[in-house]
Design a protein around this motif. Structure first.
Motif, PDB file in Angstrom:
ATOM      1  N   HIS A  99       0.814  -1.226   0.000  1.00  0.00           N
ATOM      2  CA  HIS A  99       0.000   0.000   0.000  1.00  0.00           C
ATOM      3  C   HIS A  99       0.847   1.276   0.000  1.00  0.00           C
ATOM      4  N   ALA A 100       1.821   1.342   0.888  1.00  0.00           N
ATOM      5  CA  ALA A 100       2.592   2.575   1.069  1.00  0.00           C
ATOM      6  C   ALA A 100       3.409   2.938  -0.160  1.00  0.00           C
ATOM      7  N   LEU A 101       3.666   1.968  -1.040  1.00  0.00           N
ATOM      8  CA  LEU A 101       4.505   2.211  -2.214  1.00  0.00           C
ATOM      9  C   LEU A 101       3.695   2.496  -3.473  1.00  0.00           C
ATOM     10  N   THR A 102       2.398   2.262  -3.410  1.00  0.00           N
ATOM     11  CA  THR A 102       1.572   2.394  -4.611  1.00  0.00           C
ATOM     12  C   THR A 102       1.597   3.805  -5.175  1.00  0.00           C
ATOM     13  N   THR A 103       1.522   4.814  -4.296  1.00  0.00           N
ATOM     14  CA  THR A 103       1.449   6.198  -4.769  1.00  0.00           C
ATOM     15  C   THR A 103       2.792   6.913  -4.757  1.00  0.00           C
ATOM     16  N   THR A 104       3.811   6.307  -4.139  1.00  0.00           N
ATOM     17  CA  THR A 104       5.079   7.016  -3.986  1.00  0.00           C
ATOM     18  C   THR A 104       6.173   6.510  -4.910  1.00  0.00           C
ATOM     19  N   VAL A 105       6.337   5.200  -4.985  1.00  0.00           N
ATOM     20  CA  VAL A 105       7.462   4.621  -5.737  1.00  0.00           C
ATOM     21  C   VAL A 105       7.022   3.977  -7.042  1.00  0.00           C
ATOM     22  N   ARG A 124      -1.999  -3.792  -8.574  1.00  0.00           N
ATOM     23  CA  ARG A 124      -2.825  -4.328  -7.489  1.00  0.00           C
ATOM     24  C   ARG A 124      -2.144  -3.955  -6.181  1.00  0.00           C
ATOM     25  N   SER A 125      -2.880  -3.317  -5.311  1.00  0.00           N
ATOM     26  CA  SER A 125      -2.330  -2.830  -4.050  1.00  0.00           C
ATOM     27  C   SER A 125      -2.797  -3.705  -2.903  1.00  0.00           C
ATOM     28  N   GLY A 126      -1.903  -3.959  -1.939  1.00  0.00           N
ATOM     29  CA  GLY A 126      -2.259  -4.780  -0.789  1.00  0.00           C
ATOM     30  C   GLY A 126      -1.216  -4.675   0.305  1.00  0.00           C
ATOM     31  N   LEU A 144       6.274  -5.103  -5.382  1.00  0.00           N
ATOM     32  CA  LEU A 144       7.024  -3.926  -4.934  1.00  0.00           C
ATOM     33  C   LEU A 144       6.764  -3.782  -3.449  1.00  0.00           C
ATOM     34  N   ILE A 145       7.800  -4.029  -2.633  1.00  0.00           N
ATOM     35  CA  ILE A 145       7.587  -4.124  -1.188  1.00  0.00           C
ATOM     36  C   ILE A 145       8.710  -3.420  -0.422  1.00  0.00           C
ATOM     37  N   TYR A 146       8.431  -3.179   0.859  1.00  0.00           N
ATOM     38  CA  TYR A 146       9.460  -2.749   1.801  1.00  0.00           C
ATOM     39  C   TYR A 146      10.055  -3.988   2.467  1.00  0.00           C
ATOM     40  N   GLU A 147      11.320  -3.851   2.870  1.00  0.00           N
ATOM     41  CA  GLU A 147      11.979  -4.963   3.534  1.00  0.00           C
ATOM     42  C   GLU A 147      12.965  -4.446   4.574  1.00  0.00           C
ATOM     43  N   THR A 148      13.045  -5.146   5.701  1.00  0.00           N
ATOM     44  CA  THR A 148      14.079  -4.910   6.704  1.00  0.00           C
ATOM     45  C   THR A 148      14.914  -6.183   6.789  1.00  0.00           C
ATOM     46  N   LEU A 245       5.580   7.324   9.294  1.00  0.00           N
ATOM     47  CA  LEU A 245       5.306   7.156   7.873  1.00  0.00           C
ATOM     48  C   LEU A 245       6.610   6.961   7.113  1.00  0.00           C
ATOM     49  N   PRO A 246       6.566   6.247   5.988  1.00  0.00           N
ATOM     50  CA  PRO A 246       7.728   6.271   5.094  1.00  0.00           C
ATOM     51  C   PRO A 246       7.989   7.715   4.652  1.00  0.00           C
ATOM     52  N   LYS A 247       9.243   8.108   4.654  1.00  0.00           N
ATOM     53  CA  LYS A 247       9.578   9.489   4.326  1.00  0.00           C
ATOM     54  C   LYS A 247       9.103   9.859   2.934  1.00  0.00           C
ATOM     55  N   SER A 248       9.137   8.897   2.010  1.00  0.00           N
ATOM     56  CA  SER A 248       8.683   9.171   0.644  1.00  0.00           C
ATOM     57  C   SER A 248       7.216   9.580   0.625  1.00  0.00           C
ATOM     58  N   MET A 249       6.424   9.041   1.545  1.00  0.00           N
ATOM     59  CA  MET A 249       4.997   9.389   1.603  1.00  0.00           C
ATOM     60  C   MET A 249       4.777  10.708   2.326  1.00  0.00           C
ATOM     61  N   ALA A 250       5.625  11.013   3.293  1.00  0.00           N
ATOM     62  CA  ALA A 250       5.433  12.216   4.108  1.00  0.00           C
ATOM     63  C   ALA A 250       6.074  13.459   3.507  1.00  0.00           C
ATOM     64  N   GLN A 251       6.941  13.303   2.494  1.00  0.00           N
ATOM     65  CA  GLN A 251       7.787  14.424   2.081  1.00  0.00           C
ATOM     66  C   GLN A 251       6.999  15.627   1.550  1.00  0.00           C
ATOM     67  N   GLU A 252       5.880  15.401   0.865  1.00  0.00           N
ATOM     68  CA  GLU A 252       5.094  16.535   0.376  1.00  0.00           C
ATOM     69  C   GLU A 252       4.517  17.331   1.539  1.00  0.00           C
ATOM     70  N   ALA A 253       3.928  16.626   2.523  1.00  0.00           N
ATOM     71  CA  ALA A 253       3.367  17.310   3.685  1.00  0.00           C
ATOM     72  C   ALA A 253       4.463  17.990   4.500  1.00  0.00           C
ATOM     73  N   LEU A 254       5.643  17.411   4.541  1.00  0.00           N
ATOM     74  CA  LEU A 254       6.770  18.039   5.242  1.00  0.00           C
ATOM     75  C   LEU A 254       7.174  19.330   4.532  1.00  0.00           C
ATOM     76  N   ALA A 255       7.239  19.275   3.205  1.00  0.00           N
ATOM     77  CA  ALA A 255       7.635  20.457   2.432  1.00  0.00           C
ATOM     78  C   ALA A 255       6.621  21.585   2.569  1.00  0.00           C
ATOM     79  N   LEU A 256       5.337  21.218   2.706  1.00  0.00           N
ATOM     80  CA  LEU A 256       4.282  22.226   2.848  1.00  0.00           C
ATOM     81  C   LEU A 256       4.145  22.738   4.280  1.00  0.00           C
ATOM     82  N   GLY A 257       4.885  22.168   5.200  1.00  0.00           N
ATOM     83  CA  GLY A 257       4.780  22.577   6.595  1.00  0.00           C
ATOM     84  C   GLY A 257       3.586  21.982   7.306  1.00  0.00           C
ATOM     85  N   GLU A 258       2.918  21.001   6.675  1.00  0.00           N
ATOM     86  CA  GLU A 258       1.757  20.370   7.309  1.00  0.00           C
ATOM     87  C   GLU A 258       2.169  19.340   8.348  1.00  0.00           C
ATOM     88  N   LEU A 259       3.359  18.806   8.191  1.00  0.00           N
ATOM     89  CA  LEU A 259       3.902  17.846   9.151  1.00  0.00           C
ATOM     90  C   LEU A 259       5.306  18.264   9.542  1.00  0.00           C
TER      91      LEU A 259
END
Length: 301
Positions: A99-105, A124-126, A144-148, A245-259
């Motif tokens: 889910h977190a990568l669908t709109t960012t990466v 397909r998102s999940g 397309l996934i995150y991994e640690t 949040l993943p930084k890639s998802m938060a970066q727009e709100a961070l740039a706008l000063g919303e977060l």
């Protein structure tokens, strides 16, 4: 009930406003508003609370979020099955995205494959585990996934190939400007947390990497819990709590000063972005696309 109506409702839920939802649905705000009004008139009931700005879903609709998402998924799957034929299957690529990568990466990956391959792209998102299952059932070509490091072994290297597509950070963020009470809570030793369920990947990352690193004596109070990162983003923008949040998802709100990034006060953890495929013969299109991604990663590295 039409699929486009369900997708319109979910767009408002995910983006937090009619205006942003209209952009996601590739409509003008006025056209989107007219379509929402038609939907409500046809169903014979109000779906949105227009007394609030931005407009939000009424509580009885919010309670149906899981059902709406499941219905949309089933609608799409049925439509694809009805439309599919062998010739199209040979030229299409299906990507299963966490889910977190669908709109960012995923847009970057799709842009590259769209430029190099004349293939029909399907997304397909999940959750991470759902992406795993989709790969095992051969319902998608790539994941397309995150991994640690701790969960890397969940994808058996004898069954899957992997490409590292980038790196991200899971960071603590909050809208302290809109909700100064969050700062007061932190100063008082309390963490009002927007949380992920323990049974999804980011919830497990929080349990293993984030929560043990919190300051001793900091009391956690769960304000809300959801497995959808777009929903977490909107909760945080509204100042409902503090979350990761993943930084890639938060970066727009961070740039706008919303977060505000609270990494200096609260722990963060790195995430690796992987593209994964099952070790099967595949089609000529999928084999060529995999080679394209490997070339892209090699060129950018």
């Amino acid at each position: 009930m039409k699929l486009e109506w369900i997708e319109d409702i979910l767009a408002v839920l995910d983006t937090g406003s009619f205006h942003a939802a209209a952009e996601r649905r590739f409509l003008t705000p006025s056209a989107f508003t007219r379509r929402i009004r038609t939907m409500e008139e046809t169903l014979g009931c109000a779906l949105f609370d227009r007394a609030r700005k931005p407009v939000t879903l009424l509580p009885h609709v919010q309670k149906l979020e899981v059902d709406l998402r499941d219905a949309a998924r089933r609608f799409r799957e049925l439509r694809l099955k009805l439309a599919d034929n062998a010739a199209r299957n040979e030229t299409q690529l299906t990507l299963g995205c966490q889910h977190a990568l669908t709109t960012t990466v995923s847009p970057r990956l799709l842009r590259h494959l769209g430029q190099t391959r004349r293939a029909e792209m399907r997304i397909r998102s999940g959750t991470r585990s759902e992406c795993h299952q989709m790969l095992l059932r051969q319902e998608v070509d790539f994941g397309l996934i995150y991994e640690t490091p701790e969960d890397a072994l969940q994808f058996d290297e004898r069954l899957f190939d992997k490409i590292t597509f980038g790196n991200d950070l899971l960071i603590p963020v909050a809208n302290l400007r809109a909700a100064p009470g969050l700062r007061a809570a932190l100063d008082a030793g309390e963490l009002p947390l927007i949380s992920y369920p323990a049974n999804i990947h980011l919830g497990e990352v929080m349990r293993v990497h984030i929560l043990p690193g919190l300051m001793r004596g900091l009391r956690t109070r769960i304000v809300a819990e959801t497995g959808l990162t777009p929903a977490v983003l909107q909760f945080l923008r509204q100042g409902l709590g503090i979350g990761w949040l993943p930084k890639s998802m938060a970066q727009e709100a961070l740039a706008l000063g919303e977060l505000e990034d609270l990494t200096g006060e609260l722990p963060s953890t790195p995430l690796t972005i992987r593209i994964i495929r099952a070790r099967t013969d595949g089609t000529e299109t999928t084999r060529a696309a995999w080679a394209d991604v490997m070339a892209l990663v090699g060129a950018s590295g």
